[in-house]
Design an enzyme around this catalytic site. Sequence first.
Site, mmCIF file in Angstrom:
data_model
loop_
_atom_site.group_PDB
_atom_site.id
_atom_site.type_symbol
_atom_site.label_atom_id
_atom_site.label_comp_id
_atom_site.label_asym_id
_atom_site.label_seq_id
_atom_site.Cartn_x
_atom_site.Cartn_y
_atom_site.Cartn_z
ATOM 1 N N THR A 57 0.814 -1.206 0.000
ATOM 2 C CA THR A 57 0.000 0.000 0.000
ATOM 3 C C THR A 57 0.850 1.260 0.000
ATOM 4 O OG1 THR A 57 -1.810 -1.121 1.149
ATOM 5 C CG2 THR A 57 -1.765 1.272 1.288
ATOM 6 N N SER A 104 1.252 -7.382 -0.733
ATOM 7 C CA SER A 104 1.959 -8.293 0.173
ATOM 8 C C SER A 104 1.395 -9.707 0.174
ATOM 9 C CB SER A 104 1.973 -7.740 1.601
ATOM 10 O OG SER A 104 0.680 -7.704 2.162
ATOM 11 N N THR A 137 1.002 -4.164 4.295
ATOM 12 C CA THR A 137 0.677 -4.480 5.688
ATOM 13 C C THR A 137 -0.032 -5.815 5.885
ATOM 14 O OG1 THR A 137 -1.423 -3.260 5.546
ATOM 15 C CG2 THR A 137 0.522 -2.044 6.308
ATOM 16 N N ASP A 138 -0.685 -6.346 4.835
ATOM 17 C CA ASP A 138 -1.492 -7.551 5.035
ATOM 18 C C ASP A 138 -0.662 -8.736 5.525
ATOM 19 O OD1 ASP A 138 -3.764 -6.221 4.354
ATOM 20 O OD2 ASP A 138 -3.977 -7.094 2.365
#
Length: 370
Positions: A57, A104, A137-138
């Site tokens: 992101t 990710s 971030t995932d």
Amino acid sequence: MLLRPALFLFLSVLASSSPVFSAPTGPPAPHHFLHPRDGPHYNSSLPNITVLATGGTIAGSAGSNTDLTGYKAGQIGIQILIDAVPEIQNISNVQGVQVANVDSSGITPEILLNLTAQAQMALDDPHCQGIVITHGTDTLEESAFFLDLTLRSEKPIVIVGSMRPATGLSADGPLNLLEAITLAADPRAVGRGTMVVLNDRITSAFYATKTNANWLDTFKAVEQGDLGSFIDAKPNFFYSPAVPVGYHFFNVSQSTSLPKVDIVFGYQALDPEMARSAVGKGAEGLVLAGVGAGGWTSAGLDEIHELIREHGTQVVLSSRTMGGFVKTNGTGNIYGSQDLNPQKARIMLQLALNAGYDSNELTKLFSFSE
């Protein structure tokens, strides 16, 4: 702050005209850090920091500055992100390396191994004082945990992401990146292992987890607490450097692939065949995201014991809850994850299997708090 509107316009134009980056193929090139001849902004009085970019992101873009969910991750190159935060030039000499540029969820074992190799080369460079890794971030907590267990250096290692795309109104990426580079350049960050930086928090990669799918304040070590925070974009530590209980180093420098380990989710009336299907598709190990403190159904456990007898499958019991402790009970080939959540337990088991650990070694590995 005047940076935000200008940043959106700058990144919007560049994102619409810049090519999409992908992971380089082949072995990483030898790492050499910046020297004065390499750029007009080099300052010999500042520390040198390498930023290894993987996308996510923080490198995402959308057609509208209010589109904070319908964006596409991994669209903007790392040098563009660095150039968009000129305050970085007052902190350090930064060299950006594009390792990958993906969402990710697209991080593969091959990308992780390549990232680890490039990160270790940067850390081994005597001209480099620390490294920063940008990441979606995932699955950030998985890569951060992997890097914490596979990199060997006292130099600061910081992994950073954002919850809003680079083109978003009030994007959090620029400040997160500035703070991550500031932390990597700070001598007080030495010896603290891999650290996660988002939303003014400094958290150990060993325990950090994503606690909310949307909020900026999402990465936390719920029970263990943060290592520190940022005040006016400067790090403020709560504790002296310490090694987490259960930390274990794995050397993957000669690895080109990793064993397949799958996670099976626990729920009422779960289908025991899910575990068998995973093993049938090549899983050498399983992590059971159990109910409560690692609970599993009777029928499901019968199937697990059958898989152990038939295939020698190694199994880690974890918990689907936000936190909690799962003990190793001494049953052959079944281990408790301790405080590790399922996704971190998977990484630990995967690295242990890659290192050739047998049942006795795995029992010791997953009994670190007992």
